[in-house]
Design an enzyme around this catalytic site. Structure first.
Site, PDB file in Angstrom:
ATOM      1  N   LYS A  85       0.831  -1.209   0.000  1.00  0.00           N
ATOM      2  CA  LYS A  85       0.000   0.000   0.000  1.00  0.00           C
ATOM      3  C   LYS A  85       0.862   1.255   0.000  1.00  0.00           C
ATOM      4  O   LYS A  85       0.393   2.338  -0.378  1.00  0.00           O
ATOM      5  CB  LYS A  85      -0.943   0.005   1.200  1.00  0.00           C
ATOM      6  N   HIS A 128      -4.495   2.201  -1.028  1.00  0.00           N
ATOM      7  CA  HIS A 128      -5.450   1.245  -0.462  1.00  0.00           C
ATOM      8  C   HIS A 128      -6.708   1.239  -1.325  1.00  0.00           C
ATOM      9  O   HIS A 128      -7.532   2.149  -1.241  1.00  0.00           O
ATOM     10  CB  HIS A 128      -5.768   1.650   0.970  1.00  0.00           C
TER      11      HIS A 128
END
Length: 421
Positions: free
Chosen positions: A342, A347
């Site tokens: 991430k 995300h």
């Protein structure tokens, strides 16, 4: 090869992620540790606290999708189709018994973009309480029900077996692959097109996360904003993307001499029944899911060569997750390379679990652990080996992918080299 039990393997992978147009571009991006995060271009983000995101430069026409599909479907469904095409081609699967092929698709927010855009049109920018349905697109009902994307995948690949959409927030991607694994084990299917897709970068989504101050406000330096496990982290960075995999019964794959990335050897999920956005500091539920998945895989903690962390970049999650690894793996946790991709691709909510599963499969195949970008200042409470900045060449026989989501969802999946099982 007779094994006495049905085993599931991954034989094809397709990925669409920020900073890359397919599986290989995605892999090079995460191994290089170069964040694909920028000021939002999909709309004017000026009114919002967090104005940055990890966007995909996705042109559905370049991926072979037709004008009819592009008009009919939301961005998340189009990305799922494009990834499934890549995964199917990668698998070398020419044909399969339609009644023995299934679909398992994960998504957290489904057709958010299409629903918001059409509401804006129908309501005259939100000014009209009574909307005129004559102004909306004729396929709006497709956007209302996320299951329509699973139907699109089933029709495209003539899959007449079980088909489902799994929507468990940020663990949807792992859970969708876990569901495919269960279908194989239970004898319900021999091949499952499995993975997840989300395209949440829209004003309503940004406003939702602004309201709870979950996303990073580091707008002046987007590439440095996603900082999992770093002492200076300020929240997660919203992203979008998709990953689809061909999950296949082992003997079915071997019979056609398929290339096998890895075997799915364990999967478990838990709910914390605690708080909609809060996490217990001791990491109990995630730790329980990890231990269950490890027991299914019949692995000792020392056998893990890599952990793909949820690593969202919020203080609460990173500390909770660190505690869960220590709880589940004991002292062995300190010797296992961990990283959060991430930090590079943001995300993507429900999609990220399947993207991280794909990263684990590629790490096993290529003996490289991707790094955690932007990890420059250690948080004393996050004291594991989080593979800062630089990728590491490591022989990975077994990898763990962990996910944690709003609503208390906690999931863990173990992937293993076929010759290690």
């Amino acid at each position: 090869m007779k094994t006495g039990r049905r085993r599931s393997v991954i034989t094809g992978i397709g990925v669409l992620a920020p900073g890359g147009g397919g599986r290989e571009e995605f892999w090079q991006r995460i191994v290089g540790g170069k964040p694909a995060i920028r000021r939002i271009t999909a709309f004017d983000p000026a009114p919002f606290r967090s104005q940055i995101a990890a966007e995909c430069d996705f042109d559905p026409a370049r991926h072979g999708l037709t004008p009819q599909e592009i008009r009919r479907l939301d961005r998340f469904a189009l990305m799922a189709l494009a990834c499934a095409d890549e995964a199917f081609a990668d698998s070398g699967l020419d044909a399969a018994d339609p009644e023995r092929m299934g679909v398992s698709l994960g998504t957290a927010v489904g057709s958010t973009i299409r629903l918001e855009e059409e509401y804006v049109v129908a309501s005259n920018g939100g000014r009209d309480w009574m909307v005129d349905a004559g102004h909306v697109a004729p396929f709006l009902h497709h956007a209302l029900v996320p299951s329509s994307a699973a139907t699109e995948l089933a029709v495209r690949f003539h899959a007449q077996g079980p088909a489902a959409v799994i929507s468990t927030g940020c663990t949807s991607g792992i859970d969708a692959v876990g569901h495919a694994h269960a279908l194989i084990q239970d004898g319900e299917a021999d091949v499952v097109i499995a993975g997840a897709s989300d395209a949440p970068i829209s004003p309503i989504t940004v406003a939702c996360f602004d309201a709870i101050r979950a996303t990073s406000p580091r707008n002046e330096d987007p590439e440095q904003a996603s900082r999992p496990f770093d002492a200076d982290r300020q929240g997660f960075v919203l992203g979008e993307g998709a990953a689809m995999m061909i999950v296949e019964e082992l003997e079915h794959a071997l019979a056609r001499d398929a290339r096998v990335y890895c075997e799915i050897t364990g999967f478990a999920a838990r709910a914390n029944a605690f708080h909609m956005t809060g996490l217990r500091a001791d990491g109990f539920e995630l730790g329980e899911a990890i231990m269950d998945a490890m027991d299914q895989a019949r692995l000792a903690p020392e056998s893990l060569g890599y952990i793909s962390a949820h690593g969202s970049g919020t203080k609460q999650n990173d500390r909770h997750e660190t505690a869960a690894y220590k709880r589940a793996l004991g002292l062995a946790a300190y010797g296992i390379p961990v990283s959060s991709i991430k930090s590079v691709i943001g995300h993507s909510l429900g999609a990220i679990g399947s993207i991280e599963t794909a990263a684990c499969a590629l790490a096993i195949e290529r003996a490289v652990v991707p790094p955690t970008a932007n990890l420059t200042t250690r948080d004393p409470e996050c004291d594991l080996d989080y593979t800062p900045i630089t990728a590491r060449e490591v022989t990975v026989h077994n990898a763990l992918s962990a996910g944690s989501g709003f609503g208390g969802f906690q999931s863990a999946m173990v992937l293993s080299r076929l010759d290690a099982t």
